[in-house]
Design a protein around this motif. Structure first.
Motif, mmCIF file in Angstrom:
data_model
loop_
_atom_site.group_PDB
_atom_site.id
_atom_site.type_symbol
_atom_site.label_atom_id
_atom_site.label_comp_id
_atom_site.label_asym_id
_atom_site.label_seq_id
_atom_site.Cartn_x
_atom_site.Cartn_y
_atom_site.Cartn_z
ATOM 1 N N THR A 10 -37.359 27.709 -35.362
ATOM 2 C CA THR A 10 -36.955 26.852 -36.472
ATOM 3 C C THR A 10 -35.495 26.427 -36.279
ATOM 4 O O THR A 10 -34.769 27.024 -35.501
ATOM 5 C CB THR A 10 -37.094 27.587 -37.809
ATOM 6 N N PRO A 11 -35.049 25.395 -37.002
ATOM 7 C CA PRO A 11 -33.647 24.952 -36.853
ATOM 8 C C PRO A 11 -32.622 26.047 -37.119
ATOM 9 O O PRO A 11 -31.520 26.003 -36.558
ATOM 10 C CB PRO A 11 -33.540 23.818 -37.878
ATOM 11 N N ASP A 12 -32.969 27.051 -37.951
ATOM 12 C CA ASP A 12 -32.006 28.127 -38.218
ATOM 13 C C ASP A 12 -32.219 29.344 -37.319
ATOM 14 O O ASP A 12 -31.656 30.414 -37.558
ATOM 15 C CB ASP A 12 -32.052 28.537 -39.689
ATOM 16 N N GLY A 13 -33.042 29.184 -36.278
ATOM 17 C CA GLY A 13 -33.146 30.214 -35.254
ATOM 18 C C GLY A 13 -34.243 31.237 -35.430
ATOM 19 O O GLY A 13 -34.365 32.156 -34.613
ATOM 20 N N ARG A 14 -35.049 31.126 -36.495
ATOM 21 C CA ARG A 14 -36.175 32.055 -36.638
ATOM 22 C C ARG A 14 -37.312 31.647 -35.701
ATOM 23 O O ARG A 14 -37.405 30.504 -35.277
ATOM 24 C CB ARG A 14 -36.664 32.066 -38.088
ATOM 25 N N ARG A 15 -38.201 32.619 -35.402
ATOM 26 C CA ARG A 15 -39.324 32.339 -34.509
ATOM 27 C C ARG A 15 -40.630 32.483 -35.273
ATOM 28 O O ARG A 15 -40.840 33.471 -35.988
ATOM 29 C CB ARG A 15 -39.302 33.271 -33.301
ATOM 30 N N LEU A 16 -41.510 31.501 -35.102
ATOM 31 C CA LEU A 16 -42.824 31.500 -35.733
ATOM 32 C C LEU A 16 -43.892 31.550 -34.643
ATOM 33 O O LEU A 16 -43.889 30.708 -33.732
ATOM 34 C CB LEU A 16 -43.015 30.244 -36.591
ATOM 35 N N ARG A 17 -44.793 32.529 -34.736
ATOM 36 C CA ARG A 17 -45.825 32.660 -33.707
ATOM 37 C C ARG A 17 -46.972 31.690 -33.992
ATOM 38 O O ARG A 17 -47.504 31.642 -35.105
ATOM 39 C CB ARG A 17 -46.357 34.090 -33.649
ATOM 40 N N THR A 18 -47.347 30.925 -32.975
ATOM 41 C CA THR A 18 -48.425 29.949 -33.096
ATOM 42 C C THR A 18 -49.578 30.321 -32.177
ATOM 43 O O THR A 18 -49.395 31.013 -31.166
ATOM 44 C CB THR A 18 -47.933 28.536 -32.747
ATOM 45 N N PHE A 19 -50.766 29.818 -32.534
ATOM 46 C CA PHE A 19 -51.972 30.051 -31.754
ATOM 47 C C PHE A 19 -52.658 28.708 -31.543
ATOM 48 O O PHE A 19 -53.008 28.035 -32.507
ATOM 49 C CB PHE A 19 -52.925 30.992 -32.498
ATOM 50 N N ALA A 20 -52.837 28.314 -30.293
ATOM 51 C CA ALA A 20 -53.380 26.994 -29.991
ATOM 52 C C ALA A 20 -54.598 27.103 -29.091
ATOM 53 O O ALA A 20 -54.701 28.001 -28.252
ATOM 54 C CB ALA A 20 -52.319 26.131 -29.324
ATOM 55 N N SER A 21 -55.510 26.161 -29.265
ATOM 56 C CA SER A 21 -56.651 26.047 -28.369
ATOM 57 C C SER A 21 -57.201 24.634 -28.459
ATOM 58 O O SER A 21 -56.818 23.849 -29.328
ATOM 59 C CB SER A 21 -57.734 27.083 -28.706
ATOM 60 N N GLY A 22 -58.107 24.323 -27.544
ATOM 61 C CA GLY A 22 -58.688 22.993 -27.506
ATOM 62 C C GLY A 22 -58.015 22.111 -26.478
ATOM 63 O O GLY A 22 -56.939 22.424 -25.968
ATOM 64 N N PRO A 23 -58.645 20.981 -26.158
ATOM 65 C CA PRO A 23 -58.135 20.099 -25.101
ATOM 66 C C PRO A 23 -56.789 19.490 -25.449
ATOM 67 O O PRO A 23 -56.548 19.065 -26.575
ATOM 68 C CB PRO A 23 -59.220 19.017 -24.992
ATOM 69 N N LEU A 24 -55.913 19.426 -24.470
ATOM 70 C CA LEU A 24 -54.580 18.880 -24.683
ATOM 71 C C LEU A 24 -54.595 17.368 -24.836
ATOM 72 O O LEU A 24 -53.675 16.786 -25.413
ATOM 73 C CB LEU A 24 -53.661 19.267 -23.517
ATOM 74 N N ASP A 25 -55.628 16.721 -24.326
ATOM 75 C CA ASP A 25 -55.701 15.265 -24.357
ATOM 76 C C ASP A 25 -56.704 14.763 -25.396
ATOM 77 O O ASP A 25 -57.287 13.689 -25.250
ATOM 78 C CB ASP A 25 -56.080 14.723 -22.979
ATOM 79 N N ALA A 26 -56.911 15.543 -26.465
ATOM 80 C CA ALA A 26 -57.962 15.222 -27.430
ATOM 81 C C ALA A 26 -57.562 14.162 -28.449
ATOM 82 O O ALA A 26 -58.382 13.737 -29.254
ATOM 83 C CB ALA A 26 -58.397 16.489 -28.177
ATOM 84 N N GLY A 27 -56.307 13.738 -28.458
ATOM 85 C CA GLY A 27 -55.879 12.739 -29.433
ATOM 86 C C GLY A 27 -55.189 13.394 -30.599
ATOM 87 O O GLY A 27 -54.085 13.919 -30.475
ATOM 88 N N ALA A 28 -55.853 13.399 -31.749
ATOM 89 C CA ALA A 28 -55.248 13.979 -32.943
ATOM 90 C C ALA A 28 -55.075 15.490 -32.793
ATOM 91 O O ALA A 28 -55.937 16.178 -32.238
ATOM 92 C CB ALA A 28 -56.099 13.667 -34.171
ATOM 93 N N GLU A 278 -64.086 14.943 -38.992
ATOM 94 C CA GLU A 278 -64.314 13.563 -39.419
ATOM 95 C C GLU A 278 -62.986 12.818 -39.560
ATOM 96 O O GLU A 278 -62.856 11.668 -39.109
ATOM 97 C CB GLU A 278 -65.105 13.522 -40.728
ATOM 98 N N LEU A 279 -61.990 13.466 -40.137
ATOM 99 C CA LEU A 279 -60.683 12.818 -40.277
ATOM 100 C C LEU A 279 -59.975 12.700 -38.929
ATOM 101 O O LEU A 279 -59.355 11.677 -38.630
ATOM 102 C CB LEU A 279 -59.809 13.589 -41.259
ATOM 103 N N ALA A 280 -60.049 13.757 -38.120
ATOM 104 C CA ALA A 280 -59.357 13.736 -36.827
ATOM 105 C C ALA A 280 -59.950 12.687 -35.906
ATOM 106 O O ALA A 280 -59.209 11.955 -35.224
ATOM 107 C CB ALA A 280 -59.441 15.118 -36.178
ATOM 108 N N LEU A 281 -61.268 12.576 -35.872
ATOM 109 C CA LEU A 281 -61.896 11.601 -34.984
ATOM 110 C C LEU A 281 -61.734 10.188 -35.517
ATOM 111 O O LEU A 281 -61.609 9.233 -34.742
ATOM 112 C CB LEU A 281 -63.370 11.952 -34.789
ATOM 113 N N GLN A 282 -61.719 10.017 -36.842
ATOM 114 C CA GLN A 282 -61.423 8.708 -37.414
ATOM 115 C C GLN A 282 -60.009 8.285 -37.060
ATOM 116 O O GLN A 282 -59.746 7.107 -36.809
ATOM 117 C CB GLN A 282 -61.585 8.747 -38.939
ATOM 118 N N ALA A 283 -59.085 9.249 -37.033
ATOM 119 C CA ALA A 283 -57.711 8.934 -36.646
ATOM 120 C C ALA A 283 -57.682 8.384 -35.228
ATOM 121 O O ALA A 283 -56.974 7.419 -34.930
ATOM 122 C CB ALA A 283 -56.833 10.179 -36.747
#
Length: 299
Positions: A10-28, A278-283
């Motif tokens: 974060t801008p004030d130097g804290r760290r937030l743990r994230t978890f990601a999956s799925g194709p990197l080129d999927a669009g939305a 539905e929203l992501a693919l419409q995007a």
């Protein structure tokens, strides 16, 4: 389910743990915001379905799991700041935000901010959100309950009672994933983080009532758990509040989760994922259409 776990600073130097999956080129990109008191790991069942089609990211708010605690008051603005840091780290060209319970107000706050700034924002999905149109949140008895809950969360965590209370969040998950989600959500540090949020829920919802986020005609799905149980008699007032939210937004659609109470993420994950997709693919379709017409504003 998870391809990678990483930390966002974060801008004030804290760290937030994230978890990601799925194709990197999927669009939305889809970013999931948890309810009060829970690590983003409990999104596991929804996360898995979404990752088949889109890039999806969950995370742990400050103090949960391995994310750095925040000494500042956990207002909606502060919570939206942290979510914004997670979103910006993904560098999305298109974005759908999803919030469950207390996560609903958080994603609406950030969505309004991004729309005002002209940043990518293609839709929100609110999963049985805490809704300021519900008068039950402003009763004196509810204020007392919130204060009591905030006071006992850490002792309950130390006694193992919080783990029992949150068990419904991980119904249907495999034993290892469920244990990881509960470990990150029910330790004393997570309980302190939840208490800090809990103390401000009433005043922050009151603020939303007087200054609602401006979302225009942004595509929105509002999912309500329709199944009332003896332990949860808030269904009627909360569903009515969700319908009021839908009526106030031209882009909103109400979705009934017939087999669910509050924890739709566990009882009907496919329904949640379907609304998000539905929203992501419409995007994505909108992006293709705009480029075909010569409008490069989405690039």
């Amino acid at each position: 389910m998870i391809d990678s776990a990483a930390f966002v600073t974060t801008p004030d130097g804290r760290r937030l743990r994230t978890f990601a999956s799925g194709p990197l080129d999927a669009g939305a990109v889809v970013v999931l915001e948890a309810g009060l008191g829970a690590s983003g790991l409990y999104w596991g069942l929804v996360h898995r379905v979404l990752a088949e089609r889109v890039r999806v990211v969950a995370y742990e708010r400050a103090g949960y799991g391995e994310s750095t605690p925040d000494p500042a008051p956990r207002t909606l603005e502060r919570l939206a700041d942290d979510l914004d840091a997670v979103v910006n780290a993904q560098e999305p060209s298109r974005l759908v935000l999803v919030g469950h319970s207390w996560g609903g107000p958080i994603v609406r706050r950030l969505a309004a901010r991004r729309l005002a700034a002209g940043a990518p924002m293609d839709g929100v999905v609110l999963v049985d959100q805490s809704d300021e149109h519900a008068a039950l949140y402003f009763r004196p008895s509810t204020r007392r309950l919130f204060a009591f809950s905030a006071a006992v969360l850490e002792p309950a965590a130390r006694l193992g009672l919080l783990r029992v209370q949150l068990r419904s969040l991980v119904d249907g998950m495999g034993p290892i994933a469920a244990a990881q989600a509960l470990d990150a959500s029910t330790n004393p540090a997570a309980a302190r983080a939840a208490a800090a949020e809990q103390r401000l829920v009433g005043s922050e919802l009151a603020g939303l009532r007087s200054r609602p986020p401006r979302l225009g005609d942004l595509p929105m799905r509002v999912i309500s758990g329709m199944k009332e149980t003896p332990a949860d008699r808030t269904r009627g007032p909360l569903i009515a509040a969700h319908l009021e939210t839908v009526a106030a937004h031209p882009g909103a659609v109400h979705v009934r989760a017939e087999q669910s109470g509050h924890v739709v993420t566990a009882s009907e994950p496919e329904l949640v994922a379907r609304q998000v997709l539905e929203l992501a693919l419409q995007a994505g379709d909108r992006g293709v259409d705009s480029r075909a017409s010569g409008d490069d504003s989405s690039i």
